[in-house]
Structures are given as structure tokens and as C-alpha cells.
Motif scaffolding. Sequence first.
Motif, PDB file in Angstrom:
ATOM      1  N   ALA A   1       0.835  -1.202   0.000  1.00 16.51           N
ATOM      2  CA  ALA A   1       0.000   0.000   0.000  1.00 16.51           C
ATOM      3  C   ALA A   1       0.874   1.258   0.000  1.00 16.51           C
ATOM      4  CB  ALA A   1      -0.931  -0.004   1.206  1.00 16.51           C
ATOM      5  N   MET A   2       1.944   1.253   0.779  1.00 25.26           N
ATOM      6  CA  MET A   2       2.835   2.422   0.791  1.00 25.26           C
ATOM      7  C   MET A   2       3.578   2.566  -0.530  1.00 25.26           C
ATOM      8  SD  MET A   2       4.415   2.554   4.576  1.00 25.26           S
ATOM      9  CE  MET A   2       3.697   1.372   5.681  1.00 25.26           C
ATOM     10  N   PHE A   3       3.949   1.451  -1.137  1.00 26.46           N
ATOM     11  CA  PHE A   3       4.609   1.512  -2.436  1.00 26.46           C
ATOM     12  C   PHE A   3       3.681   2.130  -3.470  1.00 26.46           C
ATOM     13  CE2 PHE A   3       5.303  -0.583  -6.567  1.00 26.46           C
ATOM     14  CZ  PHE A   3       6.550  -0.064  -6.859  1.00 26.46           C
ATOM     15  N   TYR A   4       2.445   1.629  -3.539  1.00 27.93           N
ATOM     16  CA  TYR A   4       1.485   2.203  -4.484  1.00 27.93           C
ATOM     17  C   TYR A   4       1.190   3.662  -4.154  1.00 27.93           C
ATOM     18  CZ  TYR A   4       0.464  -2.366  -6.505  1.00 27.93           C
ATOM     19  OH  TYR A   4       0.556  -3.558  -7.152  1.00 27.93           O
ATOM     20  N   GLY A   5       1.153   3.989  -2.861  1.00 29.24           N
ATOM     21  CA  GLY A   5       0.918   5.377  -2.463  1.00 29.24           C
ATOM     22  C   GLY A   5       2.028   6.302  -2.922  1.00 29.24           C
ATOM     23  N   GLY A   6       3.232   5.783  -3.033  1.00 23.98           N
ATOM     24  CA  GLY A   6       4.343   6.597  -3.502  1.00 23.98           C
ATOM     25  C   GLY A   6       4.348   6.816  -4.996  1.00 23.98           C
ATOM     26  N   LEU A   7       3.525   6.064  -5.713  1.00 21.29           N
ATOM     27  CA  LEU A   7       3.486   6.197  -7.165  1.00 21.29           C
ATOM     28  C   LEU A   7       2.447   7.199  -7.647  1.00 21.29           C
ATOM     29  CD1 LEU A   7       3.818   2.443  -8.197  1.00 21.29           C
ATOM     30  CD2 LEU A   7       5.587   4.185  -8.215  1.00 21.29           C
ATOM     31  N   VAL A   8       1.582   7.663  -6.756  1.00 23.38           N
ATOM     32  CA  VAL A   8       0.511   8.570  -7.165  1.00 23.38           C
ATOM     33  C   VAL A   8       0.729   9.947  -6.547  1.00 23.38           C
ATOM     34  CG1 VAL A   8      -1.141   6.708  -7.467  1.00 23.38           C
ATOM     35  CG2 VAL A   8      -0.981   7.832  -5.266  1.00 23.38           C
ATOM     36  N   ARG A   9      -0.085  10.899  -6.960  1.00 23.50           N
ATOM     37  CA  ARG A   9       0.001  12.237  -6.390  1.00 23.50           C
ATOM     38  C   ARG A   9      -0.461  12.203  -4.941  1.00 23.50           C
ATOM     39  NH1 ARG A   9      -2.831  15.840 -10.920  1.00 23.50           N
ATOM     40  NH2 ARG A   9      -4.219  16.069  -9.150  1.00 23.50           N
ATOM     41  N   SER A  10      -0.041  13.194  -4.172  1.00 21.00           N
ATOM     42  CA  SER A  10      -0.290  13.181  -2.728  1.00 21.00           C
ATOM     43  C   SER A  10      -1.776  13.199  -2.384  1.00 21.00           C
ATOM     44  CB  SER A  10       0.428  14.348  -2.064  1.00 21.00           C
ATOM     45  OG  SER A  10      -0.040  15.576  -2.593  1.00 21.00           O
ATOM     46  N   LYS A  11      -2.614  13.781  -3.222  1.00 24.30           N
ATOM     47  CA  LYS A  11      -4.043  13.812  -2.897  1.00 24.30           C
ATOM     48  C   LYS A  11      -4.717  12.450  -3.101  1.00 24.30           C
ATOM     49  CE  LYS A  11      -6.045  15.213  -7.291  1.00 24.30           C
ATOM     50  NZ  LYS A  11      -6.965  16.154  -7.892  1.00 24.30           N
ATOM     51  N   ASN A  12      -4.056  11.516  -3.777  1.00 20.06           N
ATOM     52  CA  ASN A  12      -4.638  10.198  -4.055  1.00 20.06           C
ATOM     53  C   ASN A  12      -4.023   9.081  -3.223  1.00 20.06           C
ATOM     54  OD1 ASN A  12      -6.222  11.371  -6.071  1.00 20.06           O
ATOM     55  ND2 ASN A  12      -4.618  11.072  -7.600  1.00 20.06           N
TER      56      ASN A  12
END
Length: 132
Positions: free
Chosen positions: A49-60
Motif C-alpha cells: 500500500a505504501m509503495f502504491y501510495g508513492g506512485l501517485v500524487r499526494s491527494k490520491n
Amino acid sequence: MKKLVTAVLMLLLVPTLSFASEENGIDTGVTAWMITSTALVLLMIPGLAMFYGGLVRSKNVLGTMMHSFAAMGVMSVLWVAVGYSMSFGENILGGWIGWNWDYFFLKGIDTTIMEEGVPEYVFSMFQGKFAL
């Protein structure tokens, strides 16, 4: 040097001695390793989840992380409903898939000990496949 050689020989002989016993009881080492490896797999979900979170913009980030956790919940329900039955049932369709109605929704799971030395209810509870 002599102590080092003795220690290495002991480390090499201890696993072979443990496999020499022919018991049909619960193998505590195998069961403990299965539980440990399952815990490690469950710890991979927040990491993913953190890996995927690092691939998107901060609002997403939050939405993307929640997708990973929601997928984990859906897959857990599917495993209980049909996954165990499909994984450990008898082979059908030429071995492409397995099925056993006794394991549907885990209703046929009991306290018997499998060939690997792991109790069947622990095997199903931790959603793991085990192969020697």
C-alpha cells in the motif's frame, strides 16, 4: 579451528537427525514456520500500500492505500468461501483445478494432521499452501 569444524558438523547433522524420526504427530517447527511466514505475508500488504501510495500524487495516496486493504479483505472472504476447496480438493479437469464440496466454506476442516505434520485447521486458518 577444531571447535569451528565441530560446530559446522553439528549444524549439518541436526536437520538430518530431525528428519529421521517417523512420527505422525504435529511438527511444531513446520507449524511455527508456517505461522511466521503467514505473518510476513500479511505485513507485505501495508508495504504494498505504501509503495502504491508513492506512485501517485499526494491527494490520491489514501485512496490508493485503501484499495490494497480492501483487496486483502475481499481475497480473505474468497479464500474461505471457495479458495481452500479449489486448492486442496481432488483434481478435476485434467489437474487444472481442484474441488471438494466437503471444504466449501471450510465446513469439512477437522483436527486431523496432514502428511506435512501440520494440523488441517491451522493449515486453513492461516491460508497457506505448504510444500516440502
